[in-house]
Design an enzyme around this catalytic site. Sequence first.
Site, mmCIF file in Angstrom:
data_model
loop_
_atom_site.group_PDB
_atom_site.id
_atom_site.type_symbol
_atom_site.label_atom_id
_atom_site.label_comp_id
_atom_site.label_asym_id
_atom_site.label_seq_id
_atom_site.Cartn_x
_atom_site.Cartn_y
_atom_site.Cartn_z
ATOM 1 N N CYS A 65 3.079 63.897 33.258
ATOM 2 C CA CYS A 65 3.291 62.447 33.150
ATOM 3 C C CYS A 65 2.481 61.614 34.126
ATOM 4 O O CYS A 65 1.886 60.603 33.757
ATOM 5 C CB CYS A 65 4.761 62.096 33.364
ATOM 6 N N GLY A 75 -0.914 67.048 16.528
ATOM 7 C CA GLY A 75 -0.497 65.710 16.113
ATOM 8 C C GLY A 75 0.724 65.197 16.839
ATOM 9 O O GLY A 75 1.293 64.182 16.457
ATOM 10 N N TYR A 108 2.799 64.050 20.573
ATOM 11 C CA TYR A 108 2.499 62.945 21.489
ATOM 12 C C TYR A 108 1.430 63.322 22.510
ATOM 13 O O TYR A 108 0.621 62.471 22.898
ATOM 14 C CB TYR A 108 3.776 62.408 22.151
ATOM 15 N N HIS A 121 10.595 32.991 25.476
ATOM 16 C CA HIS A 121 9.405 32.568 24.731
ATOM 17 C C HIS A 121 8.312 32.074 25.677
ATOM 18 O O HIS A 121 8.615 31.428 26.675
ATOM 19 C CB HIS A 121 9.803 31.448 23.754
ATOM 20 N N CYS A 154 5.387 67.470 35.519
ATOM 21 C CA CYS A 154 5.334 66.004 35.513
ATOM 22 C C CYS A 154 4.372 65.462 36.565
ATOM 23 O O CYS A 154 3.498 64.655 36.266
ATOM 24 C CB CYS A 154 6.723 65.427 35.733
ATOM 25 N N GLU A 188 -1.812 61.077 22.688
ATOM 26 C CA GLU A 188 -2.066 60.338 23.925
ATOM 27 C C GLU A 188 -3.452 60.644 24.470
ATOM 28 O O GLU A 188 -4.204 59.729 24.847
ATOM 29 C CB GLU A 188 -1.009 60.706 24.977
ATOM 30 N N LYS A 228 -1.411 61.879 33.710
ATOM 31 C CA LYS A 228 -1.697 61.328 32.375
ATOM 32 C C LYS A 228 -1.595 59.807 32.389
ATOM 33 O O LYS A 228 -2.464 59.112 31.853
ATOM 34 C CB LYS A 228 -0.709 61.914 31.363
ATOM 35 N N SER A 262 10.589 68.558 38.900
ATOM 36 C CA SER A 262 11.498 67.421 39.121
ATOM 37 C C SER A 262 12.965 67.834 39.065
ATOM 38 O O SER A 262 13.770 67.421 39.899
ATOM 39 C CB SER A 262 11.227 66.334 38.076
ATOM 40 N N GLU A 315 10.668 38.905 22.323
ATOM 41 C CA GLU A 315 11.644 37.954 21.781
ATOM 42 C C GLU A 315 11.970 38.255 20.321
ATOM 43 O O GLU A 315 13.040 37.896 19.817
ATOM 44 C CB GLU A 315 11.142 36.514 21.926
#
Length: 452
Positions: free
Chosen positions: A48, A176, A178, A435, A43, A182, A51, A15, A440
């Site tokens: 990314c 452990g 990401y 809402h 990526c 994941e 995945k 990229s 919110e």
Amino acid sequence: MSDFDYDLFVIGGGSGGVRAARVASATGATVGLAEEFRMGGTCVIRGCVPKKLMVFASEYQEMFADARAYGWDVQDGTFNWPTFRTNLDAELDRLEAVYRKMLAGSDVTVHDARATVTGAQEVTLADGTTFSTKHILVATGGRPVLPDMKNADLGITSNDIFLLPDLPKKILIVGGGYIASEFACILNGLGVDVTQFYRGAQILRGFDDEARGLVSEMMIEKGVNLHLGTNVLEMEKHEDGIWVKCSNGSEKVYDQVMFATGRTPNTDGLGLEAVGVDIGRRNEVVVDDYSQTKVPSIYAIGDVTNRVQLTPVAIREGMAFVETVFKGNPTKVDHALIPSAIFTQPEMGTVGLSEEDAREQETIEVYATSFRPMQTAFANRPDRVLMKLVVSKATRKVLGCHIVSPHAGEMIQLAGIAIKMGATKEQFDATCAVHPTISEELVTMRDPVRTA
């Protein structure tokens, strides 16, 4: 007429490299780019994008259960890995073709070959072809590495997971961070029996303690067999799989063992040190704030510099490089307040300082709420979300935002804009709530839960 074959030669078609090549070419520069594998880099090809498509696939199992709770007559199906793999391969082929088309449309000359640096202003392809170039940009990215232990090669890495001919029935994921977390969630969602070992006290080290604690709890609740303070001692190939002995003395056989215990920059064999470029102790190309190495004609961006290993950061570094070198506008990359998402289940979005890091800098107030979201509470699932703001007591600026929730990645992108602008807690409070939404809560938390 230039004395060089190229004004810029980019090594690496990920990229960052592709963006830099295209934008440099748009300034009128002659640009060459070499990529030894597939265009798109980590990526697009093995990170990314595939995945996230696996994340989507893995979420349907819970959707079926939720649909029944909402009155739909839906039966659980079975997940067909070969069908998914075929569709995934087709999508990655399509994306690679898009990258190639963009480069061709930008008048960048692509060389499908490994390139090495053979001089301060010279690159050589694997077939021996040599090019002179005014500037060299190294954008070779990084790769996962296996740990230094006997029989580690019995394991796979995140690069291999997309290429498996069959889904394993039982997998051990070691790590452990990401990536480990994941894939533990993804494979668990696809029906694989997942065990995860991490040698530390809690997964997702470096992220906000409260947020990563909730992610860990929810992963266990959803069926991931997570063992903290645990590591692999021995591995052997057995007839029925891979035998693993772990640090707590237990032994088990798995169909696959995946190591997600670290990545290293792709600097090996590039010839950088021979021409005077400094390589750091973690194998990274050492650069200054403008991505320039000690050799003035050679620059580096992205994961190979081991600064911030995120695709959008590599792209920004590529753009800043072009501003600096080809547009006469010296531009530093701002690495502060970068929003990021971890696509565990539940997702986690984060920007700015964790409570722990902020507390070390100044006196802070913490605003946080945790609750069962309406959608899954109705389906009687135990899911919880966390919304958290870390606020400077002196300036009232929001120093950090941490969200554990469905669509946390989408939310943190927007929260990141406000925090990057220096928004205060009072400005968050002055914004009317939408809402009913989960988000919110970011503008309705009136009283701090603690001051530190």
